[in-house]
Scaffold this motif. Structure first.
Motif, PDB file in Angstrom:
ATOM      1  N   ASP A 152       0.846  -1.218   0.014  1.00 54.78           N
ATOM      2  CA  ASP A 152       0.106   0.062   0.005  1.00 54.78           C
ATOM      3  C   ASP A 152       0.965   1.369   0.100  1.00 54.78           C
ATOM      4  O   ASP A 152       0.480   2.316  -0.613  1.00 54.78           O
ATOM      5  CB  ASP A 152      -0.923   0.058   1.089  1.00 54.78           C
ATOM      6  CG  ASP A 152      -1.965  -1.053   1.044  1.00 54.78           C
ATOM      7  OD1 ASP A 152      -2.280  -1.598  -0.097  1.00 54.78           O
ATOM      8  OD2 ASP A 152      -2.600  -1.269   2.200  1.00 54.78           O
TER       9      ASP A 152
ATOM     10  N   ASP B  83       1.773   1.998  -3.543  1.00 61.32           N
ATOM     11  CA  ASP B  83       0.823   2.566  -4.160  1.00 61.32           C
ATOM     12  C   ASP B  83       0.435   3.903  -3.998  1.00 61.32           C
ATOM     13  O   ASP B  83       0.362   4.776  -4.914  1.00 61.32           O
ATOM     14  CB  ASP B  83      -0.528   1.839  -3.928  1.00 61.32           C
ATOM     15  CG  ASP B  83      -0.591   0.430  -4.464  1.00 61.32           C
ATOM     16  OD1 ASP B  83       0.250   0.067  -5.540  1.00 61.32           O
ATOM     17  OD2 ASP B  83      -1.225  -0.717  -3.823  1.00 61.32           O
ATOM     18  N   ARG B  84       0.782   4.316  -2.362  1.00 62.65           N
ATOM     19  CA  ARG B  84       0.659   5.723  -1.943  1.00 62.65           C
ATOM     20  C   ARG B  84       1.836   6.633  -2.622  1.00 62.65           C
ATOM     21  O   ARG B  84       1.519   7.727  -3.224  1.00 62.65           O
ATOM     22  CB  ARG B  84       0.896   5.700  -0.546  1.00 62.65           C
ATOM     23  CG  ARG B  84       0.897   7.114   0.173  1.00 62.65           C
ATOM     24  CD  ARG B  84      -0.346   7.650   0.212  1.00 62.65           C
ATOM     25  NE  ARG B  84      -0.541   8.679  -0.647  1.00 62.65           N
ATOM     26  CZ  ARG B  84      -1.794   8.894  -1.224  1.00 62.65           C
ATOM     27  NH1 ARG B  84      -3.150   8.144  -0.811  1.00 62.65           N
ATOM     28  NH2 ARG B  84      -2.104   9.736  -2.377  1.00 62.65           N
TER      29      ARG B  84
END
Length: 464
Positions: A141, A144-145
């Motif tokens: 994640d 992705d951030r």
């Protein structure tokens, strides 16, 4: 050959006194190029920075000390140069030079790293980001951030689990079509603009053409306006009333928010040359900065744009870091649209809020300069971008005091600090002393129970 810079003894002392930080790292020459690549990746994926290879920290339990221990010659650093070239073949993001200093051993390698538009990985294939004085690996994640932060992926293209009727049969799209595409059908036009896929609208479609985007995308599509009756930090004790929430499609959102902010600001007064005056900001500058906050924010973050109105400033904070290679320093000189579809399509509306696409910040700066007001302050925060507009003129403190005394018999230190924005009482005293030495003002006779004040020295010609 790479350039060699001679470092003076004074500059060397300054370098050796610096602390490792979010923007600086020292590495010994024994570090492996592959390991150094992690630090290069971390700086490139954050806000940029510099690495000096050949200056290292010595082990001393009593104090921290940095020492120069450079490469014997340039060839000895070839492994590092090859690694840097592999990460940035074009050489547009990284620059290198050697440093030499009199009396010091060998050459150090100075690597300057700019914030990059793409995600840079180390030679191990992993991406890193700089956090304080650490380089931290990002996966899952967090990766992705990082892609959202870089603007490589735009949340505006994410599909929403809602029926396309929300945008293809809304009052907003019907009014837009009648104005701009009177012969077209909403559904067909939205499909051609890649706003509907698999009969589902994407985030851009909801934000632009749904009548109530906030019902579908809560906590990420409104503007919160807060009025704090203070010049200090935002604290609940100073909050006037409840925060106001402006909602609606982006076009309506921008214009209504600007109008409401202007209305609140007009109710604020500040000390001016003629006494208490209404605070005024150029509406055009305010409009451009609010537009910029709405159009270029990161919609993947569940937070609304906030506009905080204080007694001496207005703060506009939008969620998400600056995209791509944009920084607080180059924001007026470079362009990068995090949400290119939204930026392009809102410009098709009648009287679009972004009339000159990509020129919003420059327009705001030009307007402030014309009115002799200080430029906005741009700051990148941990999870957002903050613009601060202060109620301050470009006039010098001395000139502001003299202008005030043209219409008022005297001025106290407190009044002068309120007028000029100077916080320190002693700094303000020095302004008075300079004016006294120039023969412009004098202290008024002390009156018991009243604060010391200053008045103009009236010339003979003014007395007659």
């Amino acid at each position: 050959m790479i350039g060699v810079v001679k470092v003076s003894s004074q500059d060397l002392s300054t370098v050796l006194a610096r602390q490792e930080s979010h923007f600086l790292d020292f590495k010994g020459k024994e570090i492996k190029p592959a390991r150094l690549s992690k630090t290069v990746s971390a700086f490139a994926n954050a806000s940029g920075g510099e690495i000096i290879v050949g200056i290292e920290e010595v082990s001393d339990p009593h104090k921290r000390a940095l020492v120069w221990n450079g490469f014997e010659n340039q060839e000895a650093a070839n492994g590092f140069l090859q690694m840097i070239h592999g990460l940035d073949p074009v050489g547009s993001n990284f620059s290198v030079e050697f440093w030499e200093a009199e009396g010091e051993n060998g050459l150090t390698l100075h690597i300057q790293i700019e914030k990059t538009q793409s995600v840079i990985t180390g030679t191990d294939g992993n991406a890193y980001v700089r956090k304080g004085a650490q380089s931290i690996k990002v996966t899952g994640d967090a990766l992705d951030r990082l892609r959202f932060d870089k603007g490589l992926v735009s949340y505006e293209d994410e599909l929403v689990n809602s029926n396309h009727d929300l945008v293809s049969n809304s009052d907003t799209i019907i009014e837009f079509m009648l104005d701009m595409v009177p012969t077209g059908e909403p559904y067909d036009w939205l499909m051609k603009q890649s706003l509907i896929s698999d009969d589902r609208p994407n985030v851009a479609a909801i934000l632009l053409f749904a009548d109530s985007p906030q019902a579908i995308l809560p906590k990420r599509s409104a503007i919160k306006i807060l009025r704090y009756q203070t010049k200090d930090d935002a604290e609940r004790d100073y909050l006037v009333g409840d925060p106001e929430t402006i909602e609606g499609p982006l076009y309506t959102l921008i214009y209504e928010a600007v109008a409401r902010v202007r209305e609140i600001i007009e109710g604020i007064e500040k000390l001016g040359p003629k006494g208490m005056e209404k605070v005024e900001y150029p509406e055009e500058a305010l409009h451009e900065l609010v537009t910029n906050a709405v159009l270029h924010r990161d919609y993947s973050i569940a937070a609304d744009v906030q506009i905080r109105i204080f007694d001496n400033r207005v703060e506009i904070e939008s969620p998400g870091k600056l995209p791509g290679h944009v920084t607080s320093d180059n924001i007026a000189k470079t362009q990068f649209a995090r949400n290119p579809r939204i930026v392009r399509l809102i410009n098709k509306f009648k009287n679009p809020p972004n009339k000159d696409v990509g020129e919003g910040i420059n327009t705001a700066l030009e307007v402030m300069e014309k009115l002799r007001l200080k430029n906005p302050i741009f700051e990148e925060k941990e999870a957002g971008f903050l613009v601060t507009l202060k109620h301050e003129s470009l006039a010098s403190p001395e000139q502001m005091v003299l202008d005030y005394l043209k219409s008022n018999p005297q001025i106290t230190n407190q009044q002068a600090r309120e007028l000029t924005g100077i916080k320190s009482e002693n700094t303000m005293k020095n302004v008075f002393y300079r004016l006294r030495e120039a023969g412009e003002i004098e202290q008024t006779p002390k009156v018991k129970g009243k604060k010391h004040s200053w008045r103009r020295i009236v010339s003979d010609s003014e007395n007659h």
